[in-house]
Every structure is written in structure tokens, then in C-alpha cells.
Design a protein around this motif. Structure first.
Motif, PDB file in Angstrom:
ATOM      1  N   UNK A   1       0.921  -1.126  -0.108  1.00 20.54           N
ATOM      2  CA  UNK A   1       0.001  -0.018   0.242  1.00 20.54           C
ATOM      3  C   UNK A   1       0.871   1.222   0.001  1.00 20.54           C
ATOM      4  N   UNK A   2       1.933   1.171   0.863  1.00 23.40           N
ATOM      5  CA  UNK A   2       2.860   2.404   0.881  1.00 23.40           C
ATOM      6  C   UNK A   2       3.450   2.552  -0.415  1.00 23.40           C
ATOM      7  N   UNK A   3       4.153   1.373  -1.110  1.00 19.25           N
ATOM      8  CA  UNK A   3       4.827   1.723  -2.031  1.00 19.25           C
ATOM      9  C   UNK A   3       3.860   1.813  -3.488  1.00 19.25           C
ATOM     10  N   UNK A   4       2.893   1.240  -3.489  1.00 17.77           N
ATOM     11  CA  UNK A   4       1.799   1.618  -4.649  1.00 17.77           C
ATOM     12  C   UNK A   4       1.408   3.064  -4.544  1.00 17.77           C
ATOM     13  N   UNK A   5       1.155   3.419  -3.467  1.00 16.31           N
ATOM     14  CA  UNK A   5       0.959   5.000  -3.255  1.00 16.31           C
ATOM     15  C   UNK A   5       1.863   5.780  -3.795  1.00 16.31           C
ATOM     16  N   UNK A   6       3.001   5.634  -3.363  1.00 17.90           N
ATOM     17  CA  UNK A   6       4.286   6.143  -3.889  1.00 17.90           C
ATOM     18  C   UNK A   6       4.302   6.207  -5.454  1.00 17.90           C
ATOM     19  N   UNK A   7       4.241   4.988  -5.918  1.00 17.96           N
ATOM     20  CA  UNK A   7       4.440   4.897  -7.504  1.00 17.96           C
ATOM     21  C   UNK A   7       3.040   5.757  -8.178  1.00 17.96           C
ATOM     22  N   UNK A   8       2.026   5.649  -7.629  1.00 17.80           N
ATOM     23  CA  UNK A   8       0.958   6.187  -8.035  1.00 17.80           C
ATOM     24  C   UNK A   8       1.070   7.809  -8.233  1.00 17.80           C
ATOM     25  N   UNK A   9       1.132   8.238  -6.964  1.00 18.76           N
ATOM     26  CA  UNK A   9       1.374   9.654  -6.763  1.00 18.76           C
ATOM     27  C   UNK A   9       2.385  10.303  -7.630  1.00 18.76           C
ATOM     28  N   UNK A  10       3.548   9.570  -7.648  1.00 13.71           N
ATOM     29  CA  UNK A  10       4.779  10.344  -8.285  1.00 13.71           C
ATOM     30  C   UNK A  10       4.576   9.990  -9.709  1.00 13.71           C
TER      31      UNK A  10
END
Length: 187
Positions: free
Chosen positions: A172-181
Motif C-alpha cells: 500500500x505504501x509502495x503503490x501509493x508512492x508509485x501512483x502519486x509520483x
């Protein structure tokens, strides 16, 4: 009858993996963000359905989720939360499948015979309630495939809830970072 079905499954899965590997060797760009974005975009009217289906089945072929997450952010910049939900559903479906089908794939006996000390070591690490943190760290670290820890957790019979929570929080943390970046690439 079950053995025949299992053999057919292995053969189909193997053929598809070989096909994807051959395709990747022949054209490494097929896993690039631009290639995936263009390919999915070619299905204009059904782009969201295609994205959902690919996100849900990619884990069965051990294809990393990262390019698909970034592509989702680029394709649907106004629906980033939807991309997050779809990506997490695909990742958790993959994690759950690998956990429960690890014995079905038949590698557990091989690994236990070939590396008995390492299997025991991982078994002791992944049986405690602190194992959630180990799985979380593994899932959060982008350079190692989350599929491996899910598979090992299934082989050694780690409690499912520890594996599931670790993968969920880490991804969740990693995917959130990928999506928003990734969404900033659209600017």
C-alpha cells in the motif's frame, strides 16, 4: 482426473511463461511504462476493463506490478484512488494465490530436500507474530519481488493473516508512492 488437470495447468502455465519470457527477450520494451500505456490505450472504449483484467491476472505470470501501477496513474490521472484500489486488489489476489497454491506448484518438497537448513531458518522467522514486519519490509522494498515472500510463506505454512497484513501494508505504501509520483509524469 486431478492429476490430469494439474498437468494441463502446469503445461499451460509453463507455455505462457515461456511465451512471455521469449517476448521479453525479443523485445525488452514490452515491460516499459510507455509500451504498456500505448498497448492498453489501444483498447479505447474498454480501457478501464482491460486495465482491471491485466492488473488481476498479471500476478499469475509473475509479472511485476510496478509498470502497471505507473501506467494506471498515467492513464487515469483523475482517478488515482481507483488505480490504487485496482492495483492493490491485483497484488493481494496474486499474494493470496501464491500463498495457497505454493504446495500445488510442487517446489516445497524440492526446497526442503535441497536446502533443509534454510527452510528451517525461514520457518522460524516466519512463524512468529513479528513476521508481519519482515513481510512488510520485504513488500515495501522495490528491488525484490513480493511474490517470493508469499510463496515461501505458503510453503512453510506461515499464518495467512501475518503474510496478508505485511504484504498489504508494505505494498500500500509502495503503490501509493508509485501512483502519486507517476501521476506527475503526466504534467
Amino acid at each position: 482426473m486431478l492429476k490430469t488437470g494439474k498437468k494441463i495447468f502446469y503445461i499451460l502455465w509453463g507455455v505462457l511463461l515461456i511465451y512471455f519470457l521469449y517476448s521479453y527477450i525479443k523485445n525488452p520494451e514490452i515491460l516499459s511504462v510507455d509500451y504498456i500505456k500505448n498497448w492498453i490505450s489501444s483498447y479505447k472504449g474498454h480501457i478501464l476493463i482491460v486495465y482491471i483484467l491485466i492488473s488481476l491476472v498479471r500476478g499469475f505470470f509473475l509479472i511485476p506490478s510496478t509498470p502497471f501501477v505507473i501506467v494506471g496513474a498515467l492513464l487515469f490521472p483523475d482517478n488515482l484512488f481507483l488505480v490504487l484500489v485496482i492495483s492493490m486488489l491485483g497484488i493481494m489476489l496474486s499474494a493470496t494465490s501464491l500463498y495457497y497454491f505454493s504446495d500445488l506448484l510442487g517446489f516445497s518438497e524440492y526446497l526442503e530436500k535441497k536446502y533443509p537448513e534454510k527452510v528451517k531458518k525461514w520457518e522460524s522467522k516466519l512463524q512468529s507474530s513479528k513476521a508481519t514486519y519482515l513481510v512488510l519490509g520485504w513488500s515495501f522494498f522495490p528491488l525484490v519481488p513480493t511474490d517470493i515472500i508469499c510463496y515461501v510463506a505458503g510453503i512453510i505454512k506461515m499464518p495467512f493473516k501475518y503474510m496478508f497484513m505485511g504484504v498489504f501494508i508494505g505494498e500500500l505504501v509502495l503503490v501509493s508512492f508509485y501512483i502519486y509520483s507517476g501521476s506527475f509524469l503526466n504534467l
